[in-house]
Write a protein that holds these residues in place. Structure first.
Motif, PDB file in Angstrom:
ATOM      1  N   ASN A  28      35.299  14.141  27.626  1.00  0.00           N
ATOM      2  CA  ASN A  28      34.339  14.148  28.732  1.00  0.00           C
ATOM      3  C   ASN A  28      33.546  12.841  28.769  1.00  0.00           C
ATOM      4  OD1 ASN A  28      31.433  14.682  29.690  1.00  0.00           O
ATOM      5  ND2 ASN A  28      32.530  16.449  30.505  1.00  0.00           N
ATOM      6  N   ILE A  29      33.023  12.433  27.629  1.00  0.00           N
ATOM      7  CA  ILE A  29      32.234  11.198  27.556  1.00  0.00           C
ATOM      8  C   ILE A  29      33.119   9.994  27.883  1.00  0.00           C
ATOM      9  CG2 ILE A  29      30.924   9.676  26.020  1.00  0.00           C
ATOM     10  CD1 ILE A  29      30.030  12.282  24.527  1.00  0.00           C
ATOM     11  N   GLN A  34      34.921   5.606  31.530  1.00  0.00           N
ATOM     12  CA  GLN A  34      35.989   4.997  32.329  1.00  0.00           C
ATOM     13  C   GLN A  34      35.589   4.924  33.804  1.00  0.00           C
ATOM     14  OE1 GLN A  34      37.780   3.434  29.712  1.00  0.00           O
ATOM     15  NE2 GLN A  34      39.079   3.422  31.506  1.00  0.00           N
ATOM     16  N   ALA A  35      34.955   5.964  34.298  1.00  0.00           N
ATOM     17  CA  ALA A  35      34.490   5.949  35.692  1.00  0.00           C
ATOM     18  C   ALA A  35      33.430   4.865  35.899  1.00  0.00           C
ATOM     19  CB  ALA A  35      33.943   7.323  36.078  1.00  0.00           C
ATOM     20  N   THR A  46      30.025  13.511  38.202  1.00  0.00           N
ATOM     21  CA  THR A  46      30.560  14.863  37.989  1.00  0.00           C
ATOM     22  C   THR A  46      30.514  15.280  36.524  1.00  0.00           C
ATOM     23  OG1 THR A  46      32.880  14.198  37.695  1.00  0.00           O
ATOM     24  CG2 THR A  46      32.123  14.628  39.968  1.00  0.00           C
ATOM     25  N   PHE A  47      30.401  14.327  35.604  1.00  0.00           N
ATOM     26  CA  PHE A  47      30.328  14.639  34.181  1.00  0.00           C
ATOM     27  C   PHE A  47      28.907  14.934  33.720  1.00  0.00           C
ATOM     28  CE2 PHE A  47      34.192  12.136  34.667  1.00  0.00           C
ATOM     29  CZ  PHE A  47      35.109  12.978  34.082  1.00  0.00           C
ATOM     30  N   GLY A  89      19.973  23.955  17.946  1.00  0.00           N
ATOM     31  CA  GLY A  89      20.771  24.739  18.882  1.00  0.00           C
ATOM     32  C   GLY A  89      21.495  23.927  19.940  1.00  0.00           C
ATOM     33  N   ALA A  90      21.295  22.613  19.976  1.00  0.00           N
ATOM     34  CA  ALA A  90      21.969  21.764  20.962  1.00  0.00           C
ATOM     35  C   ALA A  90      23.032  20.917  20.264  1.00  0.00           C
ATOM     36  CB  ALA A  90      20.959  20.854  21.658  1.00  0.00           C
ATOM     37  N   LEU A  91      24.126  20.646  20.972  1.00  0.00           N
ATOM     38  CA  LEU A  91      25.174  19.788  20.421  1.00  0.00           C
ATOM     39  C   LEU A  91      24.917  18.342  20.836  1.00  0.00           C
ATOM     40  CD1 LEU A  91      28.502  21.773  20.841  1.00  0.00           C
ATOM     41  CD2 LEU A  91      27.217  21.308  18.761  1.00  0.00           C
ATOM     42  N   TRP A  92      24.996  17.445  19.863  1.00  0.00           N
ATOM     43  CA  TRP A  92      24.785  16.019  20.076  1.00  0.00           C
ATOM     44  C   TRP A  92      25.993  15.255  19.558  1.00  0.00           C
ATOM     45  CZ3 TRP A  92      20.521  13.905  22.487  1.00  0.00           C
ATOM     46  CH2 TRP A  92      19.462  14.784  22.747  1.00  0.00           C
ATOM     47  N   GLN A  93      26.551  14.414  20.403  1.00  0.00           N
ATOM     48  CA  GLN A  93      27.680  13.562  20.022  1.00  0.00           C
ATOM     49  C   GLN A  93      27.173  12.138  19.866  1.00  0.00           C
ATOM     50  OE1 GLN A  93      31.234  14.098  19.486  1.00  0.00           O
ATOM     51  NE2 GLN A  93      30.802  12.066  18.671  1.00  0.00           N
ATOM     52  N   LYS A  94      27.285  11.609  18.656  1.00  0.00           N
ATOM     53  CA  LYS A  94      26.871  10.232  18.402  1.00  0.00           C
ATOM     54  C   LYS A  94      28.034   9.308  18.763  1.00  0.00           C
ATOM     55  CE  LYS A  94      23.955   9.620  15.104  1.00  0.00           C
ATOM     56  NZ  LYS A  94      23.291   9.438  13.803  1.00  0.00           N
ATOM     57  N   VAL A  95      27.705   8.216  19.485  1.00  0.00           N
ATOM     58  CA  VAL A  95      28.716   7.283  19.957  1.00  0.00           C
ATOM     59  C   VAL A  95      28.264   5.860  19.639  1.00  0.00           C
ATOM     60  CG1 VAL A  95      30.006   6.479  21.984  1.00  0.00           C
ATOM     61  CG2 VAL A  95      29.296   8.872  21.843  1.00  0.00           C
ATOM     62  N   MET A  96      29.185   5.053  19.131  1.00  0.00           N
ATOM     63  CA  MET A  96      28.904   3.648  18.869  1.00  0.00           C
ATOM     64  C   MET A  96      29.586   2.834  19.962  1.00  0.00           C
ATOM     65  SD  MET A  96      29.538   1.381  15.413  1.00  0.00           S
ATOM     66  CE  MET A  96      31.319   1.490  15.436  1.00  0.00           C
ATOM     67  N   ILE A  97      28.784   2.068  20.694  1.00  0.00           N
ATOM     68  CA  ILE A  97      29.295   1.283  21.810  1.00  0.00           C
ATOM     69  C   ILE A  97      29.002  -0.191  21.546  1.00  0.00           C
ATOM     70  CG2 ILE A  97      29.077   0.790  24.275  1.00  0.00           C
ATOM     71  CD1 ILE A  97      28.512   3.745  24.723  1.00  0.00           C
TER      72      ILE A  97
END
Length: 133
Positions: A28-29, A34-35, A46-47, A89-97
């Motif tokens: 999803n991320i 890409q968009a 939309t994401f 209680g929340a999901l967190w996705q760590k991303v290295m950019i």
């Protein structure tokens, strides 16, 4: 012995579910990024979660916010997914950019599950990182 096998089976099933969840979130991320790279703000929008969509109102406002506030997301040279974790209680996705200038940024994406899949409910810039570390 049966209890041990049952426990191992259950634990393997849970890990498999978490792995699928992680893959969906990463996809999803990645699709949103890409968009952004294609300047397709309508698709990128939309994401976003319904809350984010309400906050910005339309794809153009959303795109302007990303271009001005998160240029590393709009024009990344490299994206790497780090850990997915649950916080309060929340999901967190760590991303290295890595941006076009080679600076490395760590971002945290809050994800929420909706009827039509995972949505991005917010992004926090955690800071810059030393890629050599």
């Amino acid at each position: 012995m049966r209890r041990l096998l049952l426990a191992l089976s259950l634990s393997a099933g849970l890990a498999s579910g978490a792995s699928a969840q992680s893959a969906e979130i990463e996809a999803n991320i990645a699709a949103q990024i890409q968009a952004f790279k294609a300047d397709d703000f309508a698709t990128a929008f939309t994401f976003a979660s319904p809350n984010i969509q309400r906050l910005f109102g339309n794809p153009d406002n959303f795109g302007a916010m990303v271009r001005n506030g998160y240029p590393m997301v709009w024009r990344p040279s490299d994206v790497r997914f780090l850990e997915l974790r649950e916080v309060a209680g929340a999901l967190w996705q760590k991303v290295m950019i890595t941006d076009g200038d080679g600076a490395v940024h760590i971002l945290d994406y809050q994800m929420i599950q909706q009827e039509n899949g995972w949505k991005i409910n917010g992004v926090q810039l955690l800071g810059r990182a030393d890629p050599a570390a």
